[in-house]
Design an enzyme around this catalytic site. Sequence first.
Site, PDB file in Angstrom:
ATOM      1  N   ARG A 239      42.751  40.099  34.186  1.00  0.00           N
ATOM      2  CA  ARG A 239      43.518  40.023  35.569  1.00  0.00           C
ATOM      3  C   ARG A 239      43.378  41.290  36.232  1.00  0.00           C
ATOM      4  NH1 ARG A 239      43.192  34.766  36.892  1.00  0.00           N
ATOM      5  NH2 ARG A 239      43.530  33.457  35.275  1.00  0.00           N
ATOM      6  N   GLU A 268      40.899  36.699  46.148  1.00  0.00           N
ATOM      7  CA  GLU A 268      39.401  36.510  45.900  1.00  0.00           C
ATOM      8  C   GLU A 268      39.049  35.460  46.630  1.00  0.00           C
ATOM      9  OE1 GLU A 268      39.323  34.966  41.621  1.00  0.00           O
ATOM     10  OE2 GLU A 268      39.578  36.994  40.809  1.00  0.00           O
ATOM     11  N   HIS A 287      34.341  36.259  39.600  1.00  0.00           N
ATOM     12  CA  HIS A 287      35.293  35.522  38.430  1.00  0.00           C
ATOM     13  C   HIS A 287      34.475  34.506  37.893  1.00  0.00           C
ATOM     14  CE1 HIS A 287      39.745  34.735  37.844  1.00  0.00           C
ATOM     15  NE2 HIS A 287      39.033  34.722  36.703  1.00  0.00           N
TER      16      HIS A 287
END
Length: 321
Positions: A239, A268, A287
Amino acid sequence: MKLVCIDGEAQYASIVRRDVIDPLAARGHQLDWFEERFADVDATIARAQGYDGVYIIGDQGPLPEAFLRSVPGLKLVSFVGTGAHRFVNVAEAESLGITVTNVPDFASRSVAEHAIALLFAVARRVPEADAIVRAGDWEKRQGLKLAGRTLGVVGTGAIGREVIRMGHALGMDVRYWNRTERPEIEAGLPGRRVPLAELFETSDAVSLHLTHTAETEGIISAELLERLPERAIVINTARAELLDTAALCALLERGRLFGAGLDVFASEPPELSEFPLEQRNLILTPHVGFHTDEADDVFKIAGENILAFADGAPRNVVTSS
């Protein structure tokens, strides 16, 4: 049961139809799929009215703060992923009698492999070499051999343990740290536990695998990053909130690090102006650590959690404690 997915995304629609919606329908349950965002709080709350449960993908962020107490009759929140606490106020759900479920371990190997892939990509300067060839050039730049170097793994959860084992298999000297000691688990791991400061002071590469909580937010501080040896590598597939990303970028710009690989970001898509994109030793991926065919089972398992709850035998229940 009648359930709704509000934050659906087109890329997942066929998977969810096959692995969740159709199996639920075969058992007499209903899941309605919408591709909306949580940014419009009133619309999100209105969409959920009349449903018994919510199936959350999580890519659109957390449920709005007022959501749980504004949907009468809500019994279940089935979260598609591990870190449900980031997307649902679990303590409030408990106080309202709402069960929250998650998928505790669905992509450990996939994320670990991506961490190792980023480590190789940085160490062997793969994107940079690819760009050189595509430009019609033939310049050869020196990389790092990983065997014999020290790998520091921060976090000994399921993903961290996979990275520890893979690093050891590559011939790296592995050391690790976790917030709590887990002797029954760590006894079977190669490498050794060391204090966090020592891990940073002695590791040629550091890979982050902690869960994001109030206690771990910002734990990888500027001071810790400054302890890294010259030409070290930092990998983050956990994270963004764990890491002082600005301090990391500053070290890259100063030439202190060999490179870094990031798969997670505070927002994001990320705000690219926050990153030194001219630094070819900074590798960014969107991601995708868990994006493998095998890891797509996360959708199915979250659906099976719904069936278990409907059958009166809830599983994978997330608690506030």
